[in-house]
Scaffold this active site. Structure first.
Site, PDB file in Angstrom:
ATOM      1  N   LYS A  45     -79.803 -18.407 -35.334  1.00 52.94           N
ATOM      2  CA  LYS A  45     -78.586 -18.016 -36.073  1.00 52.94           C
ATOM      3  C   LYS A  45     -77.985 -16.692 -35.599  1.00 52.94           C
ATOM      4  CE  LYS A  45     -77.786 -20.948 -38.122  1.00 52.94           C
ATOM      5  NZ  LYS A  45     -77.480 -22.262 -37.469  1.00 52.94           N
ATOM      6  N   TRP A  50     -72.958 -20.200 -29.348  1.00 52.85           N
ATOM      7  CA  TRP A  50     -71.820 -19.481 -28.754  1.00 52.85           C
ATOM      8  C   TRP A  50     -72.110 -19.196 -27.272  1.00 52.85           C
ATOM      9  CZ3 TRP A  50     -69.579 -14.457 -31.464  1.00 52.85           C
ATOM     10  CH2 TRP A  50     -68.261 -14.268 -31.042  1.00 52.85           C
ATOM     11  N   TRP A  73     -76.900 -29.095 -26.334  1.00 49.50           N
ATOM     12  CA  TRP A  73     -78.371 -29.132 -26.225  1.00 49.50           C
ATOM     13  C   TRP A  73     -78.843 -29.741 -24.905  1.00 49.50           C
ATOM     14  CZ3 TRP A  73     -75.784 -31.583 -30.345  1.00 49.50           C
ATOM     15  CH2 TRP A  73     -75.590 -32.965 -30.203  1.00 49.50           C
ATOM     16  N   HIS A 101     -85.908 -19.793 -28.368  1.00 42.52           N
ATOM     17  CA  HIS A 101     -86.047 -18.909 -29.540  1.00 42.52           C
ATOM     18  C   HIS A 101     -87.403 -18.196 -29.504  1.00 42.52           C
ATOM     19  CE1 HIS A 101     -82.400 -20.265 -31.398  1.00 42.52           C
ATOM     20  NE2 HIS A 101     -82.831 -21.454 -31.728  1.00 42.52           N
ATOM     21  N   ARG A 123     -78.061 -10.089 -33.737  1.00 42.71           N
ATOM     22  CA  ARG A 123     -77.013 -10.109 -34.772  1.00 42.71           C
ATOM     23  C   ARG A 123     -77.552  -9.376 -35.990  1.00 42.71           C
ATOM     24  NH1 ARG A 123     -74.484 -15.678 -37.533  1.00 42.71           N
ATOM     25  NH2 ARG A 123     -72.605 -14.678 -38.368  1.00 42.71           N
ATOM     26  N   SER A 131     -76.500 -16.799 -42.605  1.00 40.69           N
ATOM     27  CA  SER A 131     -76.285 -18.027 -41.834  1.00 40.69           C
ATOM     28  C   SER A 131     -77.486 -18.967 -42.006  1.00 40.69           C
ATOM     29  CB  SER A 131     -76.082 -17.652 -40.362  1.00 40.69           C
ATOM     30  OG  SER A 131     -75.799 -18.776 -39.592  1.00 40.69           O
ATOM     31  N   PHE A 221     -63.900 -18.654 -32.120  1.00 38.06           N
ATOM     32  CA  PHE A 221     -64.478 -19.552 -33.131  1.00 38.06           C
ATOM     33  C   PHE A 221     -63.613 -20.768 -33.444  1.00 38.06           C
ATOM     34  CE2 PHE A 221     -65.435 -20.767 -37.553  1.00 38.06           C
ATOM     35  CZ  PHE A 221     -66.780 -21.058 -37.419  1.00 38.06           C
ATOM     36  N   MET A 224     -63.545 -23.199 -30.439  1.00 34.06           N
ATOM     37  CA  MET A 224     -64.854 -23.791 -30.110  1.00 34.06           C
ATOM     38  C   MET A 224     -65.303 -24.771 -31.193  1.00 34.06           C
ATOM     39  SD  MET A 224     -68.288 -21.765 -29.094  1.00 34.06           S
ATOM     40  CE  MET A 224     -69.786 -22.540 -29.702  1.00 34.06           C
TER      41      MET A 224
HETATM   42  P1  A3P Z   1     -72.347 -18.533 -39.416  1.00 34.02           P
HETATM   43  O1  A3P Z   1     -73.282 -19.470 -40.122  1.00 34.02           O
HETATM   44  O2  A3P Z   1     -72.446 -17.126 -39.955  1.00 34.02           O
HETATM   45  O3  A3P Z   1     -70.946 -19.026 -39.345  1.00 34.02           O
HETATM   46  P2  A3P Z   1     -76.942 -20.171 -33.674  1.00 34.02           P
HETATM   47  O4  A3P Z   1     -76.080 -20.875 -32.689  1.00 34.02           O
HETATM   48  O5  A3P Z   1     -77.811 -19.106 -33.057  1.00 34.02           O
HETATM   49  O6  A3P Z   1     -77.682 -21.109 -34.548  1.00 34.02           O
HETATM   50  O7  A3P Z   1     -75.961 -19.322 -34.620  1.00 34.02           O
HETATM   51  C1  A3P Z   1     -75.059 -19.978 -35.442  1.00 34.02           C
HETATM   52  C2  A3P Z   1     -74.069 -18.956 -35.950  1.00 34.02           C
HETATM   53  O8  A3P Z   1     -73.183 -18.568 -34.878  1.00 34.02           O
HETATM   54  C3  A3P Z   1     -73.184 -19.516 -37.058  1.00 34.02           C
HETATM   55  O9  A3P Z   1     -72.857 -18.410 -37.901  1.00 34.02           O
HETATM   56  C4  A3P Z   1     -71.985 -19.994 -36.245  1.00 34.02           C
HETATM   57  O10 A3P Z   1     -70.809 -20.193 -36.994  1.00 34.02           O
HETATM   58  C5  A3P Z   1     -71.839 -18.828 -35.269  1.00 34.02           C
HETATM   59  N1  A3P Z   1     -70.998 -19.170 -34.108  1.00 34.02           N
HETATM   60  C6  A3P Z   1     -71.096 -20.227 -33.285  1.00 34.02           C
HETATM   61  N2  A3P Z   1     -70.090 -20.224 -32.393  1.00 34.02           N
HETATM   62  C7  A3P Z   1     -69.323 -19.128 -32.663  1.00 34.02           C
HETATM   63  C8  A3P Z   1     -68.117 -18.582 -32.119  1.00 34.02           C
HETATM   64  N3  A3P Z   1     -67.471 -19.173 -31.106  1.00 34.02           N
HETATM   65  N4  A3P Z   1     -67.624 -17.453 -32.661  1.00 34.02           N
HETATM   66  C9  A3P Z   1     -68.255 -16.834 -33.687  1.00 34.02           C
HETATM   67  N5  A3P Z   1     -69.391 -17.317 -34.267  1.00 34.02           N
HETATM   68  C10 A3P Z   1     -69.916 -18.444 -33.762  1.00 34.02           C
END
Ligand code: A3P
Length: 286
Positions: A45, A50, A73, A101, A123, A131, A221, A224
């Site tokens: 998270k 991203w 993935w 991870h 983060r 999250s 965001f 994407m």
């Molecule tokens: P939130 O739940 O706070 O929205 P991971 O990929 O490590 O599991 O993390 C997921 C988190 O990254 C989620 O946060 C998701 O929305 C956020 N995320 C994914 N793509 C993103 C982007 N392009 N810009 C900002 N946040 C992004």
């Protein structure tokens, strides 16, 4: 379902058994790295998905094909997940891009010998908590979070998947090495174009300004989130129920302020202060 039913313990931390069966963990333990591999390393998270979008676009110099045709993935596989076994990773052309991870101390022998390049993304742990709280409520292979207070105690004690955020961050920070680039989710939110440039430079890629612009624009965001190959909409509802909470949920810094009570903020801060007292590194949220 309980931790005993859904998780295994691997090198001292919980891993969801559905995603990481024993044969996958063995495969990962025996995996051979190459010096030009690129590893995206995160505590869950923190911005993994991203980076699984940004890094392939930097490597492809803005060619959108990989991100528009291959699910994240398989595009940037997690080394410890079940998909890794079926993807013939050994045959992939360089530079290969992987995610993990794992804590630093969990990496295999080949990693410590070869030292591939690492992008370690951090983060604000309060946003990681926020999250995670939503994610644990929508993914059937994770233990239901219970109340916010209950989940906070588990989070602060590291009794969740991949263990303690504090140990993860401290372990990778202690590993400080020129093969590791430390990145923050918050800096990507504040300046995505600058972050793309910084990552490209670390990877030895010089991108034309219009390519950097194109990558940053695609990875923002709201754009994407529309990409079916990256928003986890291809995952069946029995595993991820995005009607409960979307995987690409809010994508902002500071959402914890909408969730934490004052008492929870104080509790979190007290544990943070205690566990991070020996860390010299300065974080954007301090
Ligand atoms: P939130 O739940 O706070 O929205 P991971 O990929 O490590 O599991 O993390 C997921 C988190 O990254 C989620 O946060 C998701 O929305 C956020 N995320 C994914 N793509 C993103 C982007 N392009 N810009 C900002 N946040 C992004």
């Amino acid at each position: 379902m309980t931790e005993a039913e859904l998780y295994s313990v691997y090198k001292g931390v919980f891993v969801p058994t559905h995603l990481h069966p024993a044969e996958s963990l063995k495969y990962c333990e025996e995996f051979s790295f190459r010096p030009d591999d690129i590893l995206i390393v995160t505590y869950p998270k923190s911005g993994t998905t991203w980076m699984q979008e940004v890094v392939p676009l930097i490597v492809s110099e803005g060619d959108m094909t990989p991100v528009l045709t291959v699910p994240n993935w398989d595009r940037v596989p997690w080394l410890e997940e079940h998909r890794a076994i079926v993807l013939s990773l050994e045959q992939r052309p360089s530079p290969r891009i992987f995610a993990t991870h794992f804590h630093h101390r969990m990496m295999n022998e080949s990693y410590f010998t070869i030292k591939p390049r690492v992008l370690y993304v951090m983060r604000n742990p309060k946003d990681v908590f926020t999250s995670s709280f939503h994610y644990y409520g929508m993914a059937s292979y994770l233990v239901n979070p219970g109340t916010q207070d209950e989940f906070m105690e588990k989070f602060l004690d590291g009794n969740i998947m991949f263990g303690s955020w504090f140990d993860h961050v401290k372990g990778w920070l202690t590993a400080e090495d020129e093969s590791i680039l430390y990145m923050f989710y918050e800096e990507m939110i504040a300046d995505l174009k600058g972050s793309v440039e910084k990552i490209a430079q670390f990877l030895g890629k010089s991108l034309k300004p219009d390519v950097t612009e194109k990558i940053a624009d695609h990875c923002v965001f709201k754009n994407m989130k529309q990409n079916k190959m990256s928003n986890f909409s291809l995952v069946p509802e029995e595993y991820m129920d995005q009607k409960k909470s979307e995987f690409l949920r809010k994508g902002i810094a500071g959402d914890w302020k909408n969730l934490f009570t004052e008492a929870q903020e104080q509790r979190f801060d007290a544990v943070y202060k205690d566990k991070m007292q020996d860390v010299k590194f300065r974080f954007p949220w301090d």
